[in-house]
Design a protein around this motif. Structure first.
Motif, mmCIF file in Angstrom:
data_model
loop_
_atom_site.group_PDB
_atom_site.id
_atom_site.type_symbol
_atom_site.label_atom_id
_atom_site.label_comp_id
_atom_site.label_asym_id
_atom_site.label_seq_id
_atom_site.Cartn_x
_atom_site.Cartn_y
_atom_site.Cartn_z
ATOM 1 N N LEU A 75 0.829 -1.200 0.000
ATOM 2 C CA LEU A 75 0.000 0.000 0.000
ATOM 3 C C LEU A 75 0.869 1.258 0.000
ATOM 4 O O LEU A 75 0.632 2.190 -0.768
ATOM 5 C CB LEU A 75 -0.937 -0.017 1.213
ATOM 6 N N ALA A 76 1.904 1.260 0.823
ATOM 7 C CA ALA A 76 2.813 2.407 0.887
ATOM 8 C C ALA A 76 3.577 2.572 -0.425
ATOM 9 O O ALA A 76 3.764 3.694 -0.903
ATOM 10 C CB ALA A 76 3.783 2.238 2.048
ATOM 11 N N SER A 77 4.003 1.459 -1.034
ATOM 12 C CA SER A 77 4.756 1.549 -2.295
ATOM 13 C C SER A 77 3.890 2.071 -3.438
ATOM 14 O O SER A 77 4.397 2.651 -4.389
ATOM 15 C CB SER A 77 5.361 0.190 -2.665
ATOM 16 N N GLN A 78 2.565 1.890 -3.331
ATOM 17 C CA GLN A 78 1.631 2.408 -4.336
ATOM 18 C C GLN A 78 1.122 3.793 -3.959
ATOM 19 O O GLN A 78 0.253 4.346 -4.636
ATOM 20 C CB GLN A 78 0.429 1.460 -4.490
ATOM 21 N N GLY A 79 1.601 4.339 -2.883
ATOM 22 C CA GLY A 79 1.172 5.664 -2.446
ATOM 23 C C GLY A 79 -0.223 5.689 -1.860
ATOM 24 O O GLY A 79 -0.872 6.733 -1.819
ATOM 25 N N GLY A 80 -0.723 4.522 -1.422
ATOM 26 C CA GLY A 80 -2.055 4.439 -0.813
ATOM 27 C C GLY A 80 -3.195 4.506 -1.810
ATOM 28 O O GLY A 80 -4.339 4.723 -1.429
ATOM 29 N N VAL A 81 -2.882 4.344 -3.110
ATOM 30 C CA VAL A 81 -3.919 4.432 -4.151
ATOM 31 C C VAL A 81 -3.915 3.182 -5.026
ATOM 32 O O VAL A 81 -2.970 2.383 -5.003
ATOM 33 C CB VAL A 81 -3.716 5.686 -5.037
ATOM 34 N N CYS A 82 -4.972 3.030 -5.810
ATOM 35 C CA CYS A 82 -5.122 1.915 -6.748
ATOM 36 C C CYS A 82 -3.981 1.936 -7.764
ATOM 37 O O CYS A 82 -3.600 2.991 -8.262
ATOM 38 C CB CYS A 82 -6.475 2.032 -7.451
ATOM 39 N N TRP A 83 -3.467 0.768 -8.107
ATOM 40 C CA TRP A 83 -2.359 0.652 -9.045
ATOM 41 C C TRP A 83 -2.749 1.154 -10.433
ATOM 42 O O TRP A 83 -1.945 1.733 -11.135
ATOM 43 C CB TRP A 83 -1.900 -0.807 -9.120
ATOM 44 N N ILE A 84 -4.017 0.964 -10.828
ATOM 45 C CA ILE A 84 -4.464 1.315 -12.188
ATOM 46 C C ILE A 84 -4.934 2.762 -12.282
ATOM 47 O O ILE A 84 -4.413 3.545 -13.069
ATOM 48 C CB ILE A 84 -5.567 0.349 -12.665
ATOM 49 N N CYS A 85 -5.931 3.126 -11.502
ATOM 50 C CA CYS A 85 -6.555 4.450 -11.661
ATOM 51 C C CYS A 85 -5.952 5.526 -10.763
ATOM 52 O O CYS A 85 -6.304 6.692 -10.889
ATOM 53 C CB CYS A 85 -8.061 4.352 -11.441
ATOM 54 N N LYS A 86 -5.081 5.133 -9.848
ATOM 55 C CA LYS A 86 -4.406 6.079 -8.939
ATOM 56 C C LYS A 86 -5.381 6.846 -8.045
ATOM 57 O O LYS A 86 -5.132 7.979 -7.671
ATOM 58 C CB LYS A 86 -3.517 7.075 -9.707
ATOM 59 N N GLN A 87 -6.516 6.202 -7.710
ATOM 60 C CA GLN A 87 -7.512 6.806 -6.820
ATOM 61 C C GLN A 87 -7.559 6.018 -5.516
ATOM 62 O O GLN A 87 -7.250 4.831 -5.481
ATOM 63 C CB GLN A 87 -8.907 6.759 -7.465
#
Length: 140
Positions: A75-87
């Motif tokens: 989750l931290a490596s993705q910045g706390g957002v969805c991998w696809i839509c970045k939301q």
């Protein structure tokens, strides 16, 4: 008219069920955690935060072979957002779903519920996804 044994048994079962349901409803309305019996922080949930984390950890390990710490690291490596839509997740649970390959079981990443469903509806097929992209570009 005599009462059959079946009718007596059914009546007893119904009474037992009603007692259990009443006890459960009383417990829920008092704000008692279903897991540990302690007080819940959020009266709308069945479990306190400590039990939710514990149960979530068990589910992650059982279903995907990852720990709560590994989930949090992803989750931290993705910045706390969805991998696809970045939301951020907008669904009620507020947590991103663990996306995995259904054949190998390998975890791919964390997705919001919409992106997770979209991939599922396309049968996890890159070919179908590519055709969907071509379709959208054709009519754009």
């Amino acid at each position: 008219m005599p009462v059959s044994n079946r009718t007596r048994i059914d009546a007893r079962k119904k009474a037992d069920c009603q007692r259990v349901l009443k006890r459960y409803a009383d417990r829920i309305s008092r704000g008692v955690c279903k897991g540990c019996g302690g007080e819940r922080e959020n009266k709308d949930h069945r479990l306190c935060n400590k039990c939710k984390d514990r149960y979530r950890g068990h589910a992650l390990k059982y279903l995907f072979g990852i720990s709560n710490a590994e989930y949090n690291k992803m989750l931290a490596s993705q910045g706390g957002v969805c991998w696809i839509c970045k939301q951020k997740e907008k669904a009620k649970c507020g947590r991103l779903h663990v996306d995995h390959n259904h054949e190998t079981g390998k975890v791919r990443g964390l997705l919001c519920s919409n992106c997770n469903r979209a991939i599922g509806f396309l049968c996890h097929s890159p070919e179908l996804l590519q055709r969907a992209i071509e379709y959208l570009k054709t009519f754009d």
